[in-house]
Design an enzyme around this catalytic site. Structure first.
Site, PDB file in Angstrom:
ATOM      1  N   GLU A  47      39.014  42.950  22.924  1.00 16.78           N
ATOM      2  CA  GLU A  47      38.425  42.220  24.085  1.00 16.78           C
ATOM      3  C   GLU A  47      37.118  42.789  24.453  1.00 16.78           C
ATOM      4  OE1 GLU A  47      38.471  39.163  25.031  1.00 16.78           O
ATOM      5  OE2 GLU A  47      40.350  38.509  24.688  1.00 16.78           O
ATOM      6  N   TYR A  80      38.943  45.134  47.987  1.00 24.32           N
ATOM      7  CA  TYR A  80      38.757  44.717  49.367  1.00 24.32           C
ATOM      8  C   TYR A  80      38.631  45.427  50.569  1.00 24.32           C
ATOM      9  CZ  TYR A  80      39.748  40.426  46.729  1.00 24.32           C
ATOM     10  OH  TYR A  80      39.701  39.581  45.561  1.00 24.32           O
ATOM     11  N   LYS A 119      41.155  41.231  31.109  1.00 23.46           N
ATOM     12  CA  LYS A 119      41.741  40.235  32.376  1.00 23.46           C
ATOM     13  C   LYS A 119      43.110  39.773  31.815  1.00 23.46           C
ATOM     14  CE  LYS A 119      40.774  36.820  35.470  1.00 23.46           C
ATOM     15  NZ  LYS A 119      39.740  35.999  36.289  1.00 23.46           N
ATOM     16  N   ARG A 179      44.196  33.187  44.960  1.00 26.05           N
ATOM     17  CA  ARG A 179      44.457  31.605  44.995  1.00 26.05           C
ATOM     18  C   ARG A 179      44.491  31.024  46.221  1.00 26.05           C
ATOM     19  NH1 ARG A 179      47.358  31.734  38.973  1.00 26.05           N
ATOM     20  NH2 ARG A 179      45.725  33.007  38.046  1.00 26.05           N
ATOM     21  N   SER A 238      43.686  41.133  44.497  1.00 27.10           N
ATOM     22  CA  SER A 238      44.060  40.494  46.113  1.00 27.10           C
ATOM     23  C   SER A 238      45.664  40.998  46.041  1.00 27.10           C
ATOM     24  CB  SER A 238      44.040  38.988  46.092  1.00 27.10           C
ATOM     25  OG  SER A 238      44.671  38.598  44.932  1.00 27.10           O
ATOM     26  N   ARG A 262      47.551  30.584  33.376  1.00 27.02           N
ATOM     27  CA  ARG A 262      46.327  30.859  32.708  1.00 27.02           C
ATOM     28  C   ARG A 262      46.529  31.459  31.370  1.00 27.02           C
ATOM     29  NH1 ARG A 262      42.997  29.127  36.448  1.00 27.02           N
ATOM     30  NH2 ARG A 262      42.655  30.127  38.504  1.00 27.02           N
ATOM     31  N   LYS A 308      41.229  44.453  34.748  1.00 23.85           N
ATOM     32  CA  LYS A 308      41.670  43.857  35.851  1.00 23.85           C
ATOM     33  C   LYS A 308      43.090  43.336  35.728  1.00 23.85           C
ATOM     34  CE  LYS A 308      40.754  39.700  38.391  1.00 23.85           C
ATOM     35  NZ  LYS A 308      39.990  38.538  38.613  1.00 23.85           N
TER      36      LYS A 308
HETATM   37  C1  PBG Z   1      38.644  33.830  38.561  1.00 20.97           C
HETATM   38  C2  PBG Z   1      38.990  35.018  39.159  1.00 20.97           C
HETATM   39  C3  PBG Z   1      40.272  35.255  39.715  1.00 20.97           C
HETATM   40  C4  PBG Z   1      40.084  36.530  40.415  1.00 20.97           C
HETATM   41  C5  PBG Z   1      38.938  37.006  40.327  1.00 20.97           C
HETATM   42  N1  PBG Z   1      38.325  35.882  39.659  1.00 20.97           N
HETATM   43  C6  PBG Z   1      41.514  34.498  39.840  1.00 20.97           C
HETATM   44  C7  PBG Z   1      42.519  34.050  38.472  1.00 20.97           C
HETATM   45  O1  PBG Z   1      42.141  34.679  37.333  1.00 20.97           O
HETATM   46  O2  PBG Z   1      43.272  33.472  38.605  1.00 20.97           O
HETATM   47  C8  PBG Z   1      41.378  37.279  41.061  1.00 20.97           C
HETATM   48  C9  PBG Z   1      40.836  38.249  41.971  1.00 20.97           C
HETATM   49  C10 PBG Z   1      41.876  38.971  42.647  1.00 20.97           C
HETATM   50  O3  PBG Z   1      43.249  38.622  42.604  1.00 20.97           O
HETATM   51  O4  PBG Z   1      41.541  39.520  43.821  1.00 20.97           O
HETATM   52  N2  PBG Z   1      37.621  33.113  39.156  1.00 20.97           N
END
Ligand code: PBG
Length: 324
Positions: A234, A314, A197, A207, A275, A218, A249
């Site tokens: 990982e 989505y 990730k 967010r 997203s 992060r 991701k």
């Molecule tokens: C963390 C999480 C995130 C997403 C899924 N799980 C946000 C992040 O890591 O800041 C993002 C998914 C998306 O952008 O569709 N709980």
């Protein structure tokens, strides 16, 4: 002009022959729909940066989950938005917390007709918006966070979830969650590990969707977009710790990572069309600059072609309907 047999275009001459020789086929059962549910809502609320996606009320969540099942989607991934947050993200562990309540609702609505999954992370529940608890100096405390994830996993399993999705990128999270589930009698609850990730700008609209209170980034726990080999490490660690499915991701900007992971491992590989990928396509389509449905299918095929056999998107319900 070469020899007659060197004419690849022959296999493109009709829709029927193109269908016959298609190398990649999408199926609704491979699609997972991420869904948001917000505590206290009586009506679903639109998310401006994710046109067509809403924060659900408990009632509208049940209805939309049933529709997704009707369309044939393979899974549902749930995210909860609490009305109150605190420093330790206790709302994620509380059996009465919105996510745990929503798991119960959805499982009672759809039963075993699809795989019900839940995000296993603290960021939606913490006042500072980080995926874990903080040390006094404000950095994310890996091992204290693991203890919280263990409790959260048990709470989600007790609510009836089929699969948990640890997404916080803490070291050792998969092993700790596996141990906690096994120790509490939930050996059959499986783990979809957010294994590779990246610290990505493509999470922006998410967010908004979860009303994140994060101020900062992060980058001390999510990966540097410049790296590929780090992902293999990982992913291998997660499999060794007990991950049943590994996920890469985001998806579109990381197709090489998906392909490398697929090549290296024999567990199912998932990818998350996040997203920002969705928002980018929707925004361009709304301007008439791109053909929405074709972009949907082209991106999903490319993720599938790269080697992901499971895709979080989505568009899951809509794509599933188009594919039937
Ligand atoms: C963390 C999480 C995130 C997403 C899924 N799980 C946000 C992040 O890591 O800041 C993002 C998914 C998306 O952008 O569709 N709980």
């Amino acid at each position: 002009m070469g020899f007659p047999q060197t004419r690849p275009r022959r296999l493109r001459t009709s829709a029927a022959v193109r269908r016959l020789v298609s190398e990649t086929r999408l199926h609704p059962a491979e699609l997972i729909l991420p869904m948001f549910v917000k505590e206290g809502l009586t009506e679903p609320r639109p998310i401006a940066s994710l046109p067509g996606i809403v924060q659900h009320s408990r009632e509208s969540l049940r209805k939309a989950a049933a529709e997704a099942v009707q369309a044939g989607v393979g899974g549902i991934m749930l995210y909860g938005i609490p009305t109150a947050k605190d420093a330790t993200g206790s709302g994620g562990i509380d059996p009465g917390g919105i996510l745990n309540v929503a798991i119960r609702d959805v499982v009672s609505e759809v039963g075993d007709a699809t795989v019900v999954m839940s995000d296993l992370c603290l960021d939606e529940f913490t006042s500072h918006g980080h995926c874990g608890v903080l040390t006094p100096d404000g950095t994310v405390d890996n091992d204290a966070t693991l203890a919280a994830y263990a409790e959260m996993a048990i709470a989600q399993a007790a609510a009836g979830v089929h699969m948990v999705g640890p997404s916080g990128m803490m070291d050792g999270q998969v092993g700790v969650v596996r141990q906690a589930l096994d120790g509490a009698g939930y050996a059959d609850v499986s783990i979809l590990a957010y294994a590779a990730k990246y610290a990505s700008a493509f999470y922006g609209p998410f967010r908004d969707a979860v009303e994140s209170s994060l101020d900062g980034d992060r980058r001390t726990y999510q990966q540097d977009p410049a790296n590929l080999r780090e992902s293999l490490r990982e992913v291998e660690l997660d499999v060794a710790e007990g991950a049943d499915i590994v996920m890469v991701k985001p998806a579109l900007a990381y197709l090489d990572v998906i392909a490398a992971v697929r090549d290296r491992l024999d567990v199912p590989v998932a990818a998350y069309q996040v997203s920002g990928e969705y928002a980018m396509a929707e925004a361009a389509a709304a301007n008439g600059w791109l053909d929405r449905e074709r972009i949907m299918m082209e991106t999903l095929h490319s993720i599938r072609r790269a080697g992901a056999s499971i895709i979080l998107t989505y568009w899951a319900t809509e794509a599933a309907r188009l594919l039937r």
